[in-house]
Design a protein around this motif. Structure first.
Motif, mmCIF file in Angstrom:
data_model
loop_
_atom_site.group_PDB
_atom_site.id
_atom_site.type_symbol
_atom_site.label_atom_id
_atom_site.label_comp_id
_atom_site.label_asym_id
_atom_site.label_seq_id
_atom_site.Cartn_x
_atom_site.Cartn_y
_atom_site.Cartn_z
ATOM 1 N N ALA A 85 2.852 -1.746 -11.790
ATOM 2 C CA ALA A 85 2.661 -1.103 -10.701
ATOM 3 C C ALA A 85 1.119 -0.831 -10.272
ATOM 4 C CB ALA A 85 3.492 0.368 -10.787
ATOM 5 N N ASN A 86 0.475 -0.188 -11.424
ATOM 6 C CA ASN A 86 -0.988 0.048 -11.242
ATOM 7 C C ASN A 86 -1.764 -1.385 -10.981
ATOM 8 O OD1 ASN A 86 -3.851 -0.063 -12.832
ATOM 9 N ND2 ASN A 86 -3.289 2.122 -11.761
ATOM 10 N N ARG A 87 -1.320 -2.528 -11.533
ATOM 11 C CA ARG A 87 -1.916 -3.737 -11.024
ATOM 12 C C ARG A 87 -1.795 -4.154 -9.535
ATOM 13 N NH1 ARG A 87 -0.961 -9.114 -11.510
ATOM 14 N NH2 ARG A 87 -2.494 -10.398 -12.651
ATOM 15 N N GLN A 88 -0.486 -3.594 -9.150
ATOM 16 C CA GLN A 88 -0.298 -4.258 -7.563
ATOM 17 C C GLN A 88 -0.900 -2.885 -6.726
ATOM 18 O OE1 GLN A 88 3.709 -6.623 -8.170
ATOM 19 N NE2 GLN A 88 3.733 -4.472 -7.515
ATOM 20 N N ARG A 89 -1.427 -1.813 -7.456
ATOM 21 C CA ARG A 89 -2.136 -0.878 -6.560
ATOM 22 C C ARG A 89 -1.376 0.161 -6.005
ATOM 23 N NH1 ARG A 89 -4.708 -4.763 -5.485
ATOM 24 N NH2 ARG A 89 -6.367 -5.521 -4.398
ATOM 25 N N THR A 133 0.796 -1.101 0.005
ATOM 26 C CA THR A 133 -0.016 -0.159 0.075
ATOM 27 C C THR A 133 0.825 1.046 0.060
ATOM 28 O OG1 THR A 133 -0.026 0.033 2.461
ATOM 29 C CG2 THR A 133 -1.940 -1.039 1.222
ATOM 30 N N ASN A 134 2.188 1.241 0.072
ATOM 31 C CA ASN A 134 2.820 2.344 0.136
ATOM 32 C C ASN A 134 4.015 2.439 -0.915
ATOM 33 O OD1 ASN A 134 4.777 0.720 1.394
ATOM 34 N ND2 ASN A 134 4.785 1.730 3.353
ATOM 35 N N THR A 135 4.221 1.417 -1.533
ATOM 36 C CA THR A 135 5.462 1.590 -2.672
ATOM 37 C C THR A 135 4.774 2.412 -3.771
ATOM 38 O OG1 THR A 135 5.868 -0.711 -2.183
ATOM 39 C CG2 THR A 135 6.718 0.230 -4.318
ATOM 40 N N GLN A 136 5.895 3.134 -4.212
ATOM 41 C CA GLN A 136 5.593 4.181 -5.149
ATOM 42 C C GLN A 136 6.699 4.097 -6.512
ATOM 43 O OE1 GLN A 136 5.075 8.128 -3.882
ATOM 44 N NE2 GLN A 136 7.340 8.693 -4.189
ATOM 45 N N LEU A 137 6.277 4.128 -7.422
ATOM 46 C CA LEU A 137 7.161 4.069 -8.939
ATOM 47 C C LEU A 137 7.170 5.354 -9.616
ATOM 48 C CD1 LEU A 137 9.141 2.466 -10.846
ATOM 49 C CD2 LEU A 137 7.177 1.779 -11.880
#
Length: 294
Positions: free
Chosen positions: A116-120, A78-82
């Motif tokens: 990344a979007n697929r993993q929210r 819930t807190n990873t960002q790319l």
């Protein structure tokens, strides 16, 4: 799926969103492990299933043992960002076959952001040459993927490359640590490239350098003398087949090795990608390296 992942075939698919979906689904189909690996791949805990949860995340082995539904959660879920930095300088327009470097870079950027979007995960984009041409701040809100793909589609090769401006911009944009993927042909002194990126790494961000080159840039097949023109500076030089086979090969190999070595010494991931390489293979290589780090 392999034939669908050939870059020449991908070039015939209409729509970057469909290209990204095709690549990522082929990548996942080729894995022999959990299909939910990617950016948030480190397992953290189980939580109980609640109505409405995605059944893809249910651990069916645990269900077989306990007759209760549990979902796997991964660290950073819930807190990873790319943030993807996409080089759209003039040299990225080069290509010796159907897919040039900018198109290959677009496919790769779209695939990473789609994953990344697929993993929210929150995802963002910076398109640059010698200026920042487009910036979409990392977010996981609804419609973000469409905004990102639209930004990638608008990336056209022009001007020279300046790594300093997008990285200063990114440092001001990021408010917490995350992953940064840089997609470029890296035609700049390796010392300058790494020196520009190191402040982000020192602040706890993970950097992934995707070095995109055309096969002719690595191993030219020049059959007769010719005049080569720099796509960014318009400088020219006469080149013989012998120079292309010997001195040039030594120079490009040394450049690649120096960039790889300096990146890894600074704690960054480095990937050399040829534009005739299937995209699912590129993603699998990325995943293998990340799995080896955790």
């Amino acid at each position: 799926m392999q034939r669908f992942l050939d870059t020449a075939v991908l070039a015939s698919i209409s729509g970057l969103d469909l290209v990204a979906k095709t690549i990522v689904q082929g990548f996942i189909a080729g894995l022999h492990r959990s299909p939910e690996h990617g950016f948030s791949q480190e397992f953290a805990e189980y939580r109980a299933y609640t109505p409405g949860d995605d059944l893809r995340y249910v651990d069916w082995n645990a269900f077989a043992r306990t007759e209760r539904c549990y979902l796997k959660r991964y660290r950073g879920e819930t807190n990873t960002q790319l943030t993807v930095l996409l080089d759209a300088s003039a040299s990225m327009g080069f290509g010796s076959h159907r897919v040039n470097k900018i198109d290959y870079a677009r496919y790769l950027a779209a695939s990473l952001l789609y994953l990344a979007n697929r993993q929210r995960d929150a995802a963002g984009l910076i398109v640059f040459d010698d200026e920042v041409r487009n910036c979409i701040a990392p977010s996981s809100r609804h419609g973000q993927l469409s905004r990102l793909l639209h930004g990638i589609e608008g990336a056209e090769p022009r001007a020279r490359t300046d790594y300093a401006k997008p990285f200063v911009h990114l440092q001001n944009l990021l408010h917490r640590r995350g992953l940064v993927a840089v997609i470029s042909d890296f035609y700049a002194p390796p010392d300058d490239v790494i020196r520009t990126m190191e402040p982000l790494a020192l602040r706890g961000n993970e950097l992934m350098l995707f070095h995109v080159l055309d096969p002719e840039e690595i191993q030219p097949t020049l059959r007769e003398p010719g005049l080569l023109v720099d796509m960014e500076t318009d400088d020219s030089m006469e080149v013989s087949p012998e120079y292309a086979r010997t001195e040039y090969r030594h120079k490009i190999d040394a450049h690649i090795e120096a960039l790889r070595d300096k990146a890894r010494r600074s704690g960054m991931d480095y990937f050399l990608l040829r534009t005739n390489q299937p995209l699912d293979q590129a993603l699998r290589e990325y995943l293998t390296v990340r799995e080896g780090k955790y």
